[in-house]
Design an enzyme around this catalytic site. Structure first.
Site, PDB file in Angstrom:
ATOM      1  N   GLU A   1      71.124   4.902 -30.253  1.00 17.42           N
ATOM      2  CA  GLU A   1      71.146   4.521 -28.844  1.00 17.42           C
ATOM      3  C   GLU A   1      72.566   4.386 -28.324  1.00 17.42           C
ATOM      4  O   GLU A   1      72.798   3.741 -27.300  1.00 17.42           O
ATOM      5  CB  GLU A   1      70.395   3.190 -28.666  1.00 17.42           C
TER       6      GLU A   1
ATOM      7  N   ASP B   1      76.185   1.229 -25.629  1.00 11.07           N
ATOM      8  CA  ASP B   1      75.089   0.976 -26.566  1.00 11.07           C
ATOM      9  C   ASP B   1      73.976   0.243 -25.821  1.00 11.07           C
ATOM     10  O   ASP B   1      74.229  -0.764 -25.125  1.00 11.07           O
ATOM     11  CB  ASP B   1      75.572   0.120 -27.742  1.00 11.07           C
TER      12      ASP B   1
END
Length: 429
Positions: free
Chosen positions: A341, A298
């Site tokens: 993301e 992430d």
């Protein structure tokens, strides 16, 4: 000239029928010839028998006796003359003998009549004996001629039978040759043509459209070949179109499949492709018991990056993460965008150490590759969670959840870290 199979059969049938007709005609002719010859032989035998009777009569009786009765002789003589007059048709050679017999018979009649008129009753015994001997000799000459006639007739019969046997055998041999030749030729035409048609159909089935080239020409198979060749021409044209359409459809299908499995922004595998591959790998692990690891990444502070540099720059950041991760993983590993993301890497046949090493390489690569913005390099970090398959995992989604928990642990522990689910070891960079 092209001859049909039906015409071939007609030709061989008519040829055989004609030969059979000639054979029958020859047999009938031979039968008639033999019958005539037998009639001649029968005639010769009758003449010989009558001659023997007359001869025997002369030997047994005294024709010079004063009380001699000529009735028996005259009856036999009339019968003999009637027999000679009723002679069958004879060949020139046989007719010559017949003429000789008739001439000698007349001599016999004249001599007997001379003796019978009692003109020689008182003649010398030597003269009587001489005349009687002449009479017997004349009859013997007639008998000899009849034997010769019978012999000629028998030779004629033998020659006719011999010639007929040779002729019949020749006709039968010729008929057999025609039948065998016709059968072989028809079988050859059938077998060769059928094999050529069969070969053409087999090639046609494999997509190799070729014309049938017949080795043996016949109307029936030429018709089949022409129909097949016309069909092949149409099929080849249609097949070319179908192949083009199939190719286009396959290409479009591949593109659509790729689009359905690809993230439009980063061009890496999307969530759908991730779960397809992940479920396959998880099922394989259940069978083989090999290790399997999952890395969940992430991007740290991605919201702040969007707010500070804009969403377009944020998109470039995501693309850069994808580029770095793709370069650092193995060819058998699978990289996909999980959402937003977040990214996931599937590592087949890898345990914790291999997964940590891969994650560590990615962290180093991101630290070395910044994203240019207004003349400056902007560097990003990622928080990484790792999980490996164990007996508590019931499916691939459960494995991701553990990696997600480890990733959140990394964020809580300060970001830009590597956390392994279930381990007390914390990896940070």
């Amino acid at each position: 000239m092209k001859i049909s199979l039906q015409q071939h059969i007609y030709f061989f049938t008519l040829s055989t029928g004609l030969l059979f007709t000639v054979l029958v005609g020859s047999v009938l002719w031979s039968t008639q010839v033999v019958e005539v010859a037998l009639e001649r032989e029968n005639y010769a035998n009758k003449v010989e028998n009558h001659t023997n009777i007359l001869k025997q009569l002369l030997i047994n009786e005294d024709i010079y006796a004063s009380d001699y009765n000529t009735d028996n002789w005259l009856v036999l003589d009339r019968k003999f003359n009637d027999l000679l007059r009723r002679n069958p048709s004879l060949t020139p050679e046989q007719q010559t003998i017949q003429n000789s017999i008739e001439s000698q018979n007349k001599n016999v009649q004249r001599l007997f009549n001379t003796i019978n008129k009692n003109q020689l009753k008182n003649a010398d015994e030597r003269i009587k004996k001489h005349l009687k001997t002449r009479l017997i000799t004349q009859l013997e000459a007639i008998r000899s001629d009849t034997i010769q006639l019978s012999s000629i007739v028998q030779k004629d019969i033998a020659n006719v039978i011999k010639q007929q046997i040779i002729f019949i055998l020749s006709i039968l041999a010729l008929s057999l040759f025609i039948l065998v030749y016709g059968a072989v030729k028809l079988v050859k035409i059938f077998s060769t043509s059928l094999n050529e048609v069969k070969t053409a159909f087999e090639k046609n089935r494999s997509g190799n459209f070729q014309k049938i080239q017949l080795s043996n020409q016949s109307e029936e198979f030429n018709g089949i070949a022409n129909a097949f060749n016309n069909m092949n021409k149409e099929l080849s044209e249609t097949t070319i179109s179908l192949e083009s359409m199939t190719k286009i459809v396959a290409e479009r299908t591949q593109v659509l499949e790729q689009l359905s499995n690809t993230d439009p922004l980063t061009k890496v595998a999307n969530r759908r492709a991730l779960f397809e591959r992940g479920n396959d790998e998880f099922s394989r692990v259940q069978r083989s018991k090999n290790p399997l690891a999952v890395i969940l990444l992430d991007c740290d502070l991605f919201k702040n990056i969007n707010d500070q540099f804009g969403h377009l720059f944020g998109d470039e950041v995501l693309k850069n993460i994808c580029k770095v991760c793709t370069e650092e993983i193995r060819s058998i590993d699978f990289f996909a965008r999980y959402g937003g993301e977040e990214f996931i890497i599937i590592l087949p046949d890898s345990g914790v150490n291999a997964a940590v090493e891969t994650a560590h390489r990615i962290q180093h690569a991101l630290a070395d590759h910044g994203i240019a913005y207004e003349g400056k390099n902007v560097f990003v970090t990622v928080s990484i969670g790792i999980s490996t398959v164990n007996d508590q995992h019931i499916d691939f989604e459960n494995l991701i959840k553990d990696a997600d928990l480890a990733m959140y642990q990394a964020k809580e522990n300060g970001r830009n870290r590597i956390e392994v689910f279930g381990d007390n070891i914390v990896y940070e960079w």
